[in-house]
Design an enzyme around this catalytic site. Structure first.
Site, mmCIF file in Angstrom:
data_model
loop_
_atom_site.group_PDB
_atom_site.id
_atom_site.type_symbol
_atom_site.label_atom_id
_atom_site.label_comp_id
_atom_site.label_asym_id
_atom_site.label_seq_id
_atom_site.Cartn_x
_atom_site.Cartn_y
_atom_site.Cartn_z
ATOM 1 N N ASP A 7 0.859 -1.189 0.000
ATOM 2 C CA ASP A 7 0.000 0.000 0.000
ATOM 3 C C ASP A 7 0.894 1.239 0.000
ATOM 4 O OD1 ASP A 7 -2.067 1.771 0.272
ATOM 5 O OD2 ASP A 7 -2.384 1.385 2.412
ATOM 6 N N ASP A 12 -3.181 2.321 -5.834
ATOM 7 C CA ASP A 12 -1.922 2.307 -5.073
ATOM 8 C C ASP A 12 -1.825 1.136 -4.111
ATOM 9 O OD1 ASP A 12 -3.900 3.210 -3.248
ATOM 10 O OD2 ASP A 12 -2.303 4.027 -2.003
ATOM 11 N N GLU A 13 -2.608 0.106 -4.335
ATOM 12 C CA GLU A 13 -2.702 -0.934 -3.317
ATOM 13 C C GLU A 13 -2.979 -2.276 -3.986
ATOM 14 O OE1 GLU A 13 -5.684 0.265 -0.489
ATOM 15 O OE2 GLU A 13 -5.862 -1.776 0.282
HETATM 16 MG MG LIG Z 1 -2.444 3.987 0.189
#
Ligand SMILES: [Mg+2]
Length: 412
Positions: free
Chosen positions: A9, A104-105
């Site tokens: 993350d 983003d993960e």
């Molecule tokens: Mg994040």
């Protein structure tokens, strides 16, 4: 099956990308979302802004009140998506399967590619190094035996963190004295309900399992399982931002011939589709309806339309296609949006969607949820965070089906 899962993350992703690209922002409270004079909420903010109490999903006006010296910016989704592609290229080279859950993960299944937790820890270190060296960004990484534990692990030492949870017992030991909200699938409203019953910690919840299940029904069963560290979900190779469509579907336990119920279920599915599209900064330009009849015959209907960025608009299109169909018992129903494109998400749209999540506006949606509550005797509004989870939605739609049968059979 024993799994080894990495959850990675990025730290304050949108803000970190902006700071990387404009070093004059370094050390400043950067707040991405909208300008202070606009309607909007915070999408991401830098850690400097967090020190002022600013956090994501907060109204921008509130953020401005807390942090008037903040650097407020609109998001640049095209750029974030580009960086996301670069990130995935790094991550994907180390795993058997990867599942992006946001730009983003991602969850990475390294069960076979790593083989051992020690090797998985090495991979995690390498991923952190390459992400920093090649892209100038930091991330937090968790390594664990399940998806839920991996997610908890990545949050554990944020930002720029690393943490491992190797066994179910380690997971329980870690969370047992924490607030119930630490359990995945326990959203804000569920947390409130549990607190009202004086179930504050995971320990309380495990001690009072029967009451929790009585209070929350099948969702309660799931909470108890997750609190016990049981999570057999696998990493599903899927990257929504690469997909041509986003859809959700529900299979009923028994066939449904009640088209009013189908229409209402479509509303929940539309909310979920919209939620997923928004989280990935995507919007579609067409709506697709999928039906499988009781004889297993499936049909799809689709319609191009520019106005399918809100749940109500998606729902409206889907229902109009549904009502044009021959009426036969239905086994599965689904709805989706297609022709996805990135960025150019109009600020109003973002606002409306975020408002809904933080309990603000979006009156259409609220009105509809209240109407559904009257019919199905279930507080959709209060459970919104939870319903959008696939497992919970399945149970809620079953509840709706049963309620509807009961009310039909008792009607004069
Ligand atoms: Mg994040």
């Amino acid at each position: 099956m024993d799994q080894i899962i990495i959850h990675v993350d990025m730290d304050a992703f949108y803000a970190s990308v902006e700071i990387r690209d404009d070093p004059s922002l370094k050390g400043k409270p950067v707040i991405i979302g909208a300008m202070p004079h606009e309607r909007g909420v915070v999408a991401t903010c830098s850690y400097e802004a967090r020190e002022f109490g600013v956090h994501s999903a907060m109204n921008v006006k509130e953020a401005y009140r807390l942090c008037p010296q903040g650097v407020f910016m609109h998001p640049h989704f095209e750029k974030y998506k580009f960086v996301s592609g670069q990130l995935h290229a790094i991550w994907d080279s180390y795993c058997d399967a990867s599942e992006g859950v946001a730009l983003d993960e991602a969850y990475l299944d390294v069960t076979r590619s790593a083989g051992t937790f020690d090797r998985a820890a090495e991979i995690a270190r390498t991923i952190k190094e390459r992400t920093l060296n090649e892209l100038g960004l930091t991330c937090s990484v968790g390594v664990a035996y399940s998806k839920a534990a991996a997610k908890t692990a990545s949050e554990e030492m944020k930002p720029n963190g690393y943490f491992e949870i190797r066994t179910q017992q380690d997971y329980i030991d870690l969370i047992i004295d924490r607030d119930v909200s630490v359990i995945p699938s326990v959203g804000k409203k569920t947390t409130e309900k549990l607190h009202e019953m004086d179930i504050m910690t995971v320990r309380d919840l495990l001690d009072r399992q029967e009451e929790v299940i009585e209070l929350l029904g099948s969702h309660g069963t799931m909470c108890v399982q997750l609190a016990s560290g049981i999570d057999v979900r696998q990493v599903v190779p899927y990257r929504p931002e690469d997909a041509k469509s986003i859809s959700r579907e529900i299979t009923f336990q028994e066939d449904v011939f009640d088209y009013g119920l189908l229409s209402d279920v479509l509303f929940l599915l539309a909310m979920s589709v919209e939620d997923r599209a928004r989280r990935h900064g995507l919007h579609g330009s067409g709506v697709v309806l999928k039906i499988t009849y009781s004889n297993m015959r499936s049909i799809t209907r689709s319609r191009n339309t520019a106005s399918c960025q809100s749940a109500t608009a998606i729902h409206r299109e889907a229902v109009s296609m549904l009502m044009a169909l021959n009426r036969r018992p239905v086994r599965l129903i689904g709805v989706g949006v297609y022709n996805l494109s990135q960025g150019s998400v109009r600020q109003m749209t973002l606002d409306d969607l975020f408002d809904l999540q933080i309990g603000g506006g979006s009156r259409d949606v609220r009105d509809e949820l209240r109407r559904l509550r009257g019919i199905y005797n279930y507080d959709f509004e209060a459970n919104l965070d939870d319903i959008l989870h696939k497992e919970v939605m399945h149970r809620v739609t079953e509840h709706m089906r049963v309620q509807r049968m009961i009310s039909m059979s008792s009607a004069p």
